[in-house]
Motif scaffolding. Structure first.
Motif, short mmCIF file in Angstrom:
data_model
loop_
_atom_site.label_atom_id
_atom_site.label_comp_id
_atom_site.label_asym_id
_atom_site.label_seq_id
_atom_site.Cartn_x
_atom_site.Cartn_y
_atom_site.Cartn_z
N LYS A 124 -12.51 9.37 6.81
CA LYS A 124 -13.14 8.61 5.90
C LYS A 124 -12.61 8.58 4.74
N ILE A 127 -10.16 5.73 4.40
CA ILE A 127 -10.43 4.27 4.31
C ILE A 127 -10.41 4.03 2.95
N ASN A 131 -8.14 1.03 0.96
CA ASN A 131 -8.80 0.32 0.05
C ASN A 131 -8.12 0.20 -1.22
N TYR A 261 -6.34 6.54 13.11
CA TYR A 261 -7.07 5.21 13.71
C TYR A 261 -6.33 4.63 14.56
N ALA A 403 -14.29 -5.47 2.08
CA ALA A 403 -15.02 -4.69 3.19
C ALA A 403 -14.82 -5.28 4.71
N LEU A 406 -11.18 -4.93 5.48
CA LEU A 406 -10.53 -3.49 5.64
C LEU A 406 -11.35 -3.02 6.91
N ALA A 407 -12.56 -3.50 7.31
CA ALA A 407 -13.24 -2.90 8.51
C ALA A 407 -12.20 -3.63 9.71
N LEU A 410 -8.81 -1.40 9.93
CA LEU A 410 -8.93 -0.35 10.33
C LEU A 410 -9.58 -0.04 11.90
N LEU A 412 -13.02 -0.75 12.28
CA LEU A 412 -14.11 -0.06 12.24
C LEU A 412 -15.14 -0.92 12.80
N ILE A 415 -18.92 -3.08 8.66
CA ILE A 415 -18.57 -2.87 7.33
C ILE A 415 -19.32 -1.87 6.57
N GLU A 417 -19.27 1.22 7.36
CA GLU A 417 -18.21 2.42 7.28
C GLU A 417 -17.01 2.04 6.14
N ALA A 418 -16.95 0.93 5.83
CA ALA A 418 -15.98 0.22 5.02
C ALA A 418 -16.27 0.18 3.50
#
Length: 430
Positions: A124, A127, A131, A261, A403, A406-407, A410, A412, A415, A417-418
């Motif tokens: 995490k 992440i 970012n 990831y 976000a 980014l999600a 990766l 994910l 969002i 988690e982002a």
């Protein structure tokens, strides 16, 4: 003594390290600790017979406590973590933890309740390092191409989108709103002669959406540029910014991203394909038998058109252009050859929309008429309309959700988690 990060430990040198106890074993004759800081982990070994004072200090310490150690690291073929074993000569107990209220297997909602604990995880942590690099890449591109960074107000007297999805507040007895975007103030900068501006900042949407891609508070990357000939100039500029930012992430983090990831960052070699909205609808219906909305792209349509573009052009990116004016904001410029459509676009990436943009209407009379056409009282927008009375160049820009991008970068699932701390319709804590 100055603190040394775990990644910088050199054998046979006396140093000080600090971190969290990830694991602790306390058998009869030895204490074994796995110590973690933001850069990695190291094994710490304490011999109870020769280090009774340290043993006593650690007697009531459990995992997730924070300690500082002074000592020397030695190479050891018996230690798996980098072949290094740290032998302390002194220990300071910075914080004794209680048993954690959640585990890594807890539900997402439970983990969000204890977000500060949930984030004690190098995966995490990565992440947010990614970012940081992503935002820096966008910012660097803007500055290097002559853009001015601005910070627009987050409290305003009028809605930036002209809609109802705003948080209303009492501003010393006067009604005001949290801004949905910096749109109106970016356009003011164009009327001020700033030529190119950008902002990375907080925005708010009072949208009761419970999806994996929506939030009520989010970080947006926005830019606006002047003296354009069409919305294609904006798309060209955005491509440059995204290539730069993704290249920076690839250069700095790709090895970690592959390990943690299973992500490989592909930088497109060709220009992003551009497909008019009406044509994209026809493609989705013809190729996949799916009939979506005739006014806007829904999530299923986004997924299908991205699948089509990946197969035909080998691109994860695609612009959908010339949306119906009915589906876009009042400030979008209509197409001269077909006023049903406007000079707008969405950028889709790997099956999801990550940004919207358009050439804006800069002519006062036309803009005033479009505001009325959308059912908004032009008098409510008087302060905004003033920007265009005294000369304003052609201009346009975009708003991108950091976000959401980014999600997707990766892989994910949401969002939530982002973002550092998520805000949604049913979440306003921690």
């Amino acid at each position: 003594m100055e603190r040394t990060y775990i990644k910088d430990i050199e054998p046979e040198k006396e140093i000080t390290i600090s971190g969290w106890i990830e694991r602790i074993r306390n058998p009869k004759s030895m204490i074994f600790i796995v110590l973690r800081d933001i850069t990695g982990v190291v094994q710490v070994t304490i011999d109870k017979s020769t280090q009774p004072e340290i043993t006593e200090k650690l007697s009531n310490v459990i995992a997730n406590s924070v300690i500082t150690l002074r000592g020397v690291a030695h190479l050891s073929e018996y230690v798996k973590m980098g072949g290094i074993e740290f032998i302390p000569s002194d220990v300071t107990i910075d914080s004794v933890a209680e048993a954690l209220p959640i585990t890594k297997e807890a539900s997402l909602d439970q983990r969000l309740n204890y977000r500060w604990i949930d984030l004690r995880d190098n995966a995490k942590n990565l992440i947010f390092r990614v970012n940081t690099t992503l935002e820096k890449g966008l910012r660097d591109y803007m500055i290097e191409t002559g853009a001015i960074e601005i910070h627009t107000p987050k409290i305003t007297v009028q809605s930036s989108e002209g809609g109802s999805e705003v948080f209303k507040l009492d501003y010393f007895g006067q009604p005001a709103y949290l801004t949905q975007s910096p749109q109106l103030y970016k356009q003011m900068a164009m009327a001020s002669g700033f030529d190119k501006v950008f902002e990375i900042g907080d925005y708010f949407r009072a949208e009761s959406s419970f999806t994996n891609r929506h939030a009520t508070e989010f970080i947006g990357f926005d830019f606006e540029i002047s003296h354009i000939t069409s919305h294609h100039d904006i798309m060209d500029y955005l491509e440059g910014a995204l290539r730069r930012a993704l290249s920076d992430v690839k250069q700095k983090h790709e090895k970690e991203l592959q390990e943690v990831y299973n992500v490989t960052i592909d930088i497109p070699e060709c220009d992003f394909p551009r497909i008019p909205f009406d044509e994209a609808l026809s493609i989705v219906e013809k190729e996949y038998g799916y009939k979506g909305s005739k006014e806007d792209f829904d999530p299923e349509s986004e997924k299908y058109i991205c699948q089509y573009v990946k197969e035909k052009y080998n691109s994860d990116f695609v612009y959908i252009t010339e949306y119906p004016f009915e589906a876009r904001a009042f400030y979008s410029m209509k197409c001269e050859d077909n006023p049903r459509l406007c000079k707008s676009f969405d950028l889709l990436w790997k099956g999801i929309e990550i940004t919207s943009g358009a050439q804006r209407e800069h002519r006062y009379d036309v803009l005033k008429a479009q505001i009325a056409e959308k059912g908004i009282n032009p008098e409510v927008m008087n302060d905004y309309l003033e920007f265009f009375k005294y000369g304003c160049p052609t201009h346009g820009g975009v708003g991108l959700g950091i976000a959401r991008m980014l999600a997707k970068l990766l892989n994910l699932p949401t969002i939530k988690e982002a973002v550092y701390i998520f805000r949604g319709p049913n979440r306003i804590t921690p």
